[in-house]
Write a protein that holds these residues in place. Sequence first.
Motif, mmCIF file in Angstrom:
data_model
loop_
_atom_site.group_PDB
_atom_site.id
_atom_site.type_symbol
_atom_site.label_atom_id
_atom_site.label_comp_id
_atom_site.label_asym_id
_atom_site.label_seq_id
_atom_site.Cartn_x
_atom_site.Cartn_y
_atom_site.Cartn_z
ATOM 1 N N UNK A 3 -2.588 11.439 15.558
ATOM 2 C CA UNK A 3 -3.985 11.833 15.367
ATOM 3 C C UNK A 3 -4.159 12.794 14.187
ATOM 4 N N UNK A 4 -3.419 12.519 13.104
ATOM 5 C CA UNK A 4 -3.533 13.322 11.890
ATOM 6 C C UNK A 4 -4.236 12.509 10.816
ATOM 7 N N UNK A 5 -4.883 13.211 9.890
ATOM 8 C CA UNK A 5 -5.515 12.511 8.779
ATOM 9 C C UNK A 5 -4.454 11.880 7.885
ATOM 10 N N UNK A 6 -4.682 10.625 7.509
ATOM 11 C CA UNK A 6 -3.797 9.935 6.576
ATOM 12 C C UNK A 6 -4.635 9.343 5.455
ATOM 13 N N UNK A 7 -3.965 8.943 4.407
ATOM 14 C CA UNK A 7 -4.617 8.306 3.273
ATOM 15 C C UNK A 7 -3.799 7.080 2.882
ATOM 16 N N UNK A 8 -4.475 5.934 2.761
ATOM 17 C CA UNK A 8 -3.824 4.703 2.321
ATOM 18 C C UNK A 8 -4.462 4.278 1.003
ATOM 19 N N UNK A 9 -3.633 4.019 0.005
ATOM 20 C CA UNK A 9 -4.146 3.581 -1.291
ATOM 21 C C UNK A 9 -3.523 2.247 -1.687
ATOM 22 N N UNK A 10 -4.311 1.452 -2.373
ATOM 23 C CA UNK A 10 -3.865 0.166 -2.901
ATOM 24 C C UNK A 10 -4.379 0.058 -4.332
ATOM 25 N N UNK A 11 -3.523 -0.390 -5.257
ATOM 26 C CA UNK A 11 -3.919 -0.531 -6.658
ATOM 27 C C UNK A 11 -3.463 -1.871 -7.204
ATOM 28 N N UNK A 12 -4.363 -2.541 -7.886
ATOM 29 C CA UNK A 12 -4.057 -3.762 -8.629
ATOM 30 C C UNK A 12 -4.228 -3.460 -10.108
ATOM 31 N N UNK A 35 0.848 -1.184 0.000
ATOM 32 C CA UNK A 35 0.000 0.000 0.000
ATOM 33 C C UNK A 35 0.886 1.237 0.000
ATOM 34 N N UNK A 36 0.286 2.378 -0.236
ATOM 35 C CA UNK A 36 0.997 3.651 -0.150
ATOM 36 C C UNK A 36 0.320 4.498 0.916
ATOM 37 N N UNK A 37 1.128 4.915 1.890
ATOM 38 C CA UNK A 37 0.648 5.722 2.998
ATOM 39 C C UNK A 37 0.955 7.185 2.714
ATOM 40 N N UNK A 38 -0.088 7.995 2.663
ATOM 41 C CA UNK A 38 0.081 9.416 2.391
ATOM 42 C C UNK A 38 -0.258 10.257 3.609
ATOM 43 N N UNK A 39 0.569 11.253 3.866
ATOM 44 C CA UNK A 39 0.337 12.159 4.993
ATOM 45 C C UNK A 39 1.079 13.461 4.734
ATOM 46 N N UNK A 40 0.839 14.431 5.593
ATOM 47 C CA UNK A 40 1.568 15.700 5.521
ATOM 48 C C UNK A 40 2.521 15.750 6.699
ATOM 49 N N UNK A 41 3.817 15.892 6.403
ATOM 50 C CA UNK A 41 4.844 15.960 7.443
ATOM 51 C C UNK A 41 5.652 17.235 7.276
#
Length: 228
Positions: free
Chosen positions: A77-86, A36-42
């Motif tokens: 406790x920040x918003x994150x986004x996880x994406x998975x692609x096949x 998966x790809x974990x997206x966040x703002x750092x």
Amino acid sequence: MTSLSPTARTTLGRKKNRAATDRATLHAVLDEALICHLGLVRDGAPLVLPTGYGRDGDTLYLHGSTGAASLRTAAQELDVCVTVTLLDGIVYARSLNNHSMNYRSAVVLGRARLVTDRDEKLHGLRVLTEHLSPGSWDHARAVNAKEYASVTVLALDLTEASVKLRAEGPDDEPEDVAANDAWAGVLPVRTVFGEPEPSADLPAGWSVPEHVVQRAAGSRTVNTVRPG
């Protein structure tokens, strides 16, 4: 919960006919993919990182080193986004504009929870291990105290998620079909396991464990084989 409950953030803006509405499809995509790809703002900048994961019901477990700044940020406790692609196929159309891909993708939004309870943390590590390499949790040496302390486990609820799929041929304009000037069709894409390759330092006497053999064959049998 058997159906996806779309929110403003997970409702598709385009190609809404490709959205899946059942939670079983979300589970199937997550169970088949491996990365998966974990997206966040750092530090004020967007960051997207590939990582392993595992699913247990409607909880997604992620893990990494305790020294990873990205995981420390995700646990705050920040918003994150996880994406998975096949990726399932390359779609060749009669026009360049209509070339496309067949795919199954999932997007999960939410706030990751740092797992601190020992039992749940070990459970999360087991879920992650069994997703990548079924049978390994019972076959390989257990996690020791130093390794346990060096790893961070995050839990992400699957409540807010969307799934999008394409599984069709080219969508050509009628005039391009009539002109018959180019080939059109789909080139399937498949990910397959090869033959297991023993470690160069493995002593003689080992056969490939059954759980590895079955993984290569696409099964999830978890029996193991040790040298006589």
